[in-house]
Design a protein around this motif. Structure first.
Motif, PDB file in Angstrom:
ATOM      1  N   PRO A 148      -5.388   6.080  -0.648  1.00 18.71           N
ATOM      2  CA  PRO A 148      -4.646   4.821  -0.544  1.00 18.71           C
ATOM      3  C   PRO A 148      -4.656   4.056  -1.862  1.00 18.71           C
ATOM      4  O   PRO A 148      -5.638   4.081  -2.606  1.00 18.71           O
ATOM      5  CB  PRO A 148      -5.420   4.050   0.526  1.00 18.71           C
ATOM      6  CG  PRO A 148      -6.809   4.595   0.465  1.00 18.71           C
ATOM      7  CD  PRO A 148      -6.681   6.034   0.057  1.00 18.71           C
ATOM      8  N   ARG A 149      -3.565   3.377  -2.119  1.00 17.98           N
ATOM      9  CA  ARG A 149      -3.450   2.528  -3.313  1.00 17.98           C
ATOM     10  C   ARG A 149      -2.823   1.228  -2.846  1.00 17.98           C
ATOM     11  O   ARG A 149      -1.878   1.244  -2.053  1.00 17.98           O
ATOM     12  CB  ARG A 149      -2.550   3.225  -4.324  1.00 17.98           C
ATOM     13  CG  ARG A 149      -2.331   2.400  -5.538  1.00 17.98           C
ATOM     14  CD  ARG A 149      -2.152   3.179  -6.817  1.00 17.98           C
ATOM     15  NE  ARG A 149      -1.353   4.379  -6.746  1.00 17.98           N
ATOM     16  CZ  ARG A 149      -1.566   5.432  -7.541  1.00 17.98           C
ATOM     17  NH1 ARG A 149      -2.551   5.427  -8.416  1.00 17.98           N
ATOM     18  NH2 ARG A 149      -0.782   6.477  -7.459  1.00 17.98           N
TER      19      ARG A 149
ATOM     20  N   GLU B 113       6.545   6.551   2.855  1.00 18.29           N
ATOM     21  CA  GLU B 113       6.425   5.303   3.593  1.00 18.29           C
ATOM     22  C   GLU B 113       5.424   4.392   2.884  1.00 18.29           C
ATOM     23  O   GLU B 113       4.450   4.855   2.303  1.00 18.29           O
ATOM     24  CB  GLU B 113       5.943   5.617   5.022  1.00 18.29           C
ATOM     25  CG  GLU B 113       6.066   4.431   5.942  1.00 18.29           C
ATOM     26  CD  GLU B 113       5.824   4.778   7.412  1.00 18.29           C
ATOM     27  OE1 GLU B 113       6.507   5.687   7.926  1.00 18.29           O
ATOM     28  OE2 GLU B 113       4.947   4.145   8.019  1.00 18.29           O
ATOM     29  N   VAL B 114       5.671   3.086   2.946  1.00 18.30           N
ATOM     30  CA  VAL B 114       4.742   2.100   2.404  1.00 18.30           C
ATOM     31  C   VAL B 114       4.349   1.147   3.528  1.00 18.30           C
ATOM     32  O   VAL B 114       4.994   1.087   4.575  1.00 18.30           O
ATOM     33  CB  VAL B 114       5.342   1.300   1.218  1.00 18.30           C
ATOM     34  CG1 VAL B 114       5.834   2.236   0.121  1.00 18.30           C
ATOM     35  CG2 VAL B 114       6.470   0.378   1.682  1.00 18.30           C
ATOM     36  N   SER B 115       3.286   0.419   3.278  1.00 15.31           N
ATOM     37  CA  SER B 115       2.822  -0.581   4.234  1.00 15.31           C
ATOM     38  C   SER B 115       2.595  -1.870   3.446  1.00 15.31           C
ATOM     39  O   SER B 115       2.098  -1.827   2.320  1.00 15.31           O
ATOM     40  CB  SER B 115       1.532  -0.053   4.874  1.00 15.31           C
ATOM     41  OG  SER B 115       1.040  -0.941   5.833  1.00 15.31           O
TER      42      SER B 115
ATOM     43  N   ALA C 170       0.826  -1.204   0.000  1.00 18.32           N
ATOM     44  CA  ALA C 170       0.000   0.000   0.000  1.00 18.32           C
ATOM     45  C   ALA C 170       0.859   1.253   0.000  1.00 18.32           C
ATOM     46  O   ALA C 170       1.875   1.325   0.699  1.00 18.32           O
ATOM     47  CB  ALA C 170      -0.918   0.002   1.217  1.00 18.32           C
ATOM     48  N   THR C 171       0.419   2.211  -0.788  1.00 15.31           N
ATOM     49  CA  THR C 171       1.084   3.511  -0.864  1.00 15.31           C
ATOM     50  C   THR C 171      -0.010   4.576  -0.788  1.00 15.31           C
ATOM     51  O   THR C 171      -1.198   4.263  -0.821  1.00 15.31           O
ATOM     52  CB  THR C 171       1.840   3.668  -2.205  1.00 15.31           C
ATOM     53  OG1 THR C 171       0.931   3.378  -3.285  1.00 15.31           O
ATOM     54  CG2 THR C 171       3.024   2.723  -2.288  1.00 15.31           C
ATOM     55  N   VAL C 172       0.418   5.830  -0.698  1.00 16.31           N
ATOM     56  CA  VAL C 172      -0.535   6.939  -0.766  1.00 16.31           C
ATOM     57  C   VAL C 172      -0.264   7.651  -2.081  1.00 16.31           C
ATOM     58  O   VAL C 172       0.888   7.957  -2.394  1.00 16.31           O
ATOM     59  CB  VAL C 172      -0.350   7.886   0.436  1.00 16.31           C
ATOM     60  CG1 VAL C 172      -1.250   9.112   0.303  1.00 16.31           C
ATOM     61  CG2 VAL C 172      -0.669   7.147   1.729  1.00 16.31           C
ATOM     62  N   ASP C 173      -1.302   7.859  -2.866  1.00 14.43           N
ATOM     63  CA  ASP C 173      -1.081   8.457  -4.183  1.00 14.43           C
ATOM     64  C   ASP C 173      -0.962   9.987  -4.085  1.00 14.43           C
ATOM     65  O   ASP C 173      -1.047  10.556  -2.992  1.00 14.43           O
ATOM     66  CB  ASP C 173      -2.158   7.999  -5.178  1.00 14.43           C
ATOM     67  CG  ASP C 173      -3.521   8.633  -4.934  1.00 14.43           C
ATOM     68  OD1 ASP C 173      -3.623   9.597  -4.153  1.00 14.43           O
ATOM     69  OD2 ASP C 173      -4.500   8.156  -5.541  1.00 14.43           O
TER      70      ASP C 173
ATOM     71  N   ARG D 289       5.858  -1.827   7.925  1.00 15.39           N
ATOM     72  CA  ARG D 289       5.858  -0.462   7.396  1.00 15.39           C
ATOM     73  C   ARG D 289       7.289   0.028   7.317  1.00 15.39           C
ATOM     74  O   ARG D 289       8.142  -0.387   8.109  1.00 15.39           O
ATOM     75  CB  ARG D 289       5.062   0.479   8.300  1.00 15.39           C
ATOM     76  CG  ARG D 289       3.618   0.079   8.425  1.00 15.39           C
ATOM     77  CD  ARG D 289       2.854   0.981   9.380  1.00 15.39           C
ATOM     78  NE  ARG D 289       2.382   2.184   8.690  1.00 15.39           N
ATOM     79  CZ  ARG D 289       1.415   2.971   9.177  1.00 15.39           C
ATOM     80  NH1 ARG D 289       0.860   2.730  10.341  1.00 15.39           N
ATOM     81  NH2 ARG D 289       1.025   4.034   8.493  1.00 15.39           N
TER      82      ARG D 289
END
Lengths: 145, 145
Positions: free
Chosen positions: A36-37, A70-72, A28-31, A88
């Motif tokens: 969320p993506r 940051e990614v999850s 998951a990333t934030v676009d 994360r």
């Protein structure tokens, strides 16, 4: 999954064994709009570090990663024994490392990984990412579910 | 997974069949600091709508959902034939619907779902979410991988 409040954590050895099984990670990333993506990705877990590969121009998620945020990551077993790992951190771009591309593609494609690697090495925007988890939590639902 | 640029989409019937298989979804949200969060969740896909359940006080993701933001969901098969679905949308809280809690817990727990449902109905912050996808994309990697 909601039994997790009662679930125990996996030991470091159990985490290594779980993440050695061939399974997808969901990253998951934030676009750019703050939304969320998430997408399934191949991964390698080696020496307590995640390795991923993507194309940074052709893939939205790749662009999000390359921006350094940051990614999850979520990995879970669909079958018993139910286990899950969520991590994360901030991925670092490593470049197109042939050894890593071969290792990850042979993990998922077996003998056909060679052809995939040859193609990947020709893609100018192909990169490898290294993610050392800043946090990692795990659950073993064991006999709870 | 990176073969997806060559992969075909699933038909609506194939999406229904794929999402009827018992598998976890990975649900991504953006937390209060603007960072991505992802976790595995049980789901039901019924009449082109996702149904999820969580606790909105005890679960970070539940709190993120309850704030009404957009979420992103990823479902993928770890085994052949490789397929994946990614959806985005804004979930709506439905409340603690016993029928839905029973349906989702029996899907994952079989006969033991009854006990889970009894416990869930006692949790004051237990909710069901309905997610009608605003966008849904799918891949059938078929023989490509």
């Amino acid at each position: 999954v909601d039994a997790r409040s009662h679930a125990r954590s996996l030991s470091p050895q159990e985490i290594d064994a779980f993440l050695a099984e061939v399974r997808l990670a969901h990253l998951a990333t934030v676009d750019g709009r703050g939304l969320p993506r998430v997408r399934p990705v191949w991964f390698l877990w080696d020496d307590r570090v995640f390795w991923f590969t993507t194309r940074i121009r052709q893939r939205h998620t790749g662009r999000d990663w390359a921006e350094g945020g940051e990614v999850s990551v979520s990995v879970a077993s669909d079958d018993q024994p139910y286990r899950a790992v969520i991590a994360r951190g901030r991925p670092e771009v490593v470049g197109r490392d042939e050894g890593l591309l071969s290792a990850v593609s042979s993990r998922y494609l077996g003998g056909r990984g060679k052809l995939w690697t040859t193609e990947a090495l020709r893609q100018p925007d192909r990169v490898v990412f290294r993610l050392e988890p800043a946090t990692l939590i795990s659950w073993d639902y064991g006999s709870l579910l």
